[in-house]
Design an enzyme around this catalytic site. Sequence first.
Site, PDB file in Angstrom:
ATOM      1  N   CYS A 278       0.833  -1.216   0.000  1.00 42.17           N
ATOM      2  CA  CYS A 278       0.000   0.000   0.000  1.00 42.17           C
ATOM      3  C   CYS A 278       0.861   1.256   0.000  1.00 42.17           C
ATOM      4  CB  CYS A 278      -0.893   0.029   1.247  1.00 42.17           C
ATOM      5  SG  CYS A 278      -1.964  -1.363   1.413  1.00 42.17           S
ATOM      6  N   ILE A 279       1.569   1.475   1.094  1.00 42.45           N
ATOM      7  CA  ILE A 279       2.195   2.777   1.321  1.00 42.45           C
ATOM      8  C   ILE A 279       3.231   3.164   0.271  1.00 42.45           C
ATOM      9  CG2 ILE A 279       3.319   4.238   3.043  1.00 42.45           C
ATOM     10  CD1 ILE A 279       0.410   3.170   3.664  1.00 42.45           C
TER      11      ILE A 279
END
Length: 431
Positions: A278-279
Amino acid sequence: MARTDPHAVLLHKFADRSAHIAILGMGYVGLPLAVAFAEAGFTRVTGLDIDAGKLAALQRGESYVEDISAERVARIVGVNLFTSSDFDATLASADVAIICVPTPLNKTRDPDIRALTAASEAIARALHPGMLISLESTTYPGTTDELLRPMFEARGLRAGQDFFLVFSPERIDPGRKDFVVETTPKIVGGVSPACCEVGVALYRQAIRSVVAVSSSQAAEMSKLLENTFRAVNIALVNEIALMCDKLGIDVWEVIDAAATKPYGFMKFTPGPGVGGHCIPLDPHYLSWKLRTLNYNARFVQLADEINSGMPAYWVGKVQDALNEHEKAIKGSRVLVLGVAYKKDIDDVRESPALDIIELLRQKGARVSYHDPHVPRIDHGGVTLRSEPDLAAALDAADCVVVVTDHSAYDWPAIARQARLVVDTRRALPRA
Ligand code: SAJ
């Protein structure tokens, strides 16, 4: 509304749980969502996936997602949770189609929406009046309204009247126990007010708090803000660590002190870099879209630059530490402790440990690793296995580099046993 009105019919099917819900992509997002709808009483939830292994495991009453126990799967599979690889047949009878497929980056770090496009094309082929389609995969603002909506309306049906289309970002944090799919507030944004109303009505059947926003773009952008917020703040604290290193100040003491502020501050911690699915990736969906509008998302670029530079910074620290002991990094035995992208999980996707291992090898170090959650890694054409005997591995290492601070480690014992340690996570007790 007439009983034949698609809007009314869907709301009725949600209320009596007779809606057939198809989930496209049964990974760490799709499976918990499918289980949530099945446990909410929907009589027919079908998990679709291209991975026959996943479908077979579910059929056997097994789970491959740590947040969902095998017992929960076994209780509902074949009762109201079903699986299929036949997208066309399943979608032909589905009232709801929820897209939960991966949206990674390609080699040039641009959005790779092939899986999303394939899923949407399958839905378009089977599109019929009275369907609700929800996109959950993280993507750039505009995907739902500019890519999916035309694909579906090309079938001669109108969004908001014949079918309903929303974006509802996934907020699954694998391994988290305090917030699960049923208890994490869910954002819903439609391509029309009627779409949003139908989408909210669906999710309210299984999720405690559902928050409507005015458009699918607002929903898409809220998800990107959430994860860009993290990437930027992690990069900030990483740069503060670089500054404190130059200043000869203990960054951890500084962060702990700042964190005593009861308002207006949120604690992030420096580390070896930023991993996960995600990040490090999601913010690039935002910057990519803005580039098409001739806007440079500077924070995203800078955060990526700083976070991506952390592995090289820490390899430099290993080299300096060995140098202090009159050892060249070349030929030195370096043990990496923890390769998962964060503690107490087994996921190595985008893990900075992989970059650290590659950089150490490039400098000629003899690299091994230990991770109680990750028995083997294959990266850059090299396969490594976790050291079977941690004590022996610690004894043999000229330098130990702590990359992932798993709770399973006995850090005081490691501090006593290792002859030299570089700690990227402040896992060890203060010397
Ligand atoms: N990291 C740091 N310092 C920090 C926080 C994280 O170096 O202060 C590193 C981690 O070690 C990891 C990476 O950044 O390598 C990402 O960590 P993360 O805590 O953001 O964990 P993720 O990638 O699992 O993020 C997920 C996200 N969930 C969803 O997208 C639905 C994120 O939005 C959550 O906030 C996060 O979990 C969470 O809070 O655990």
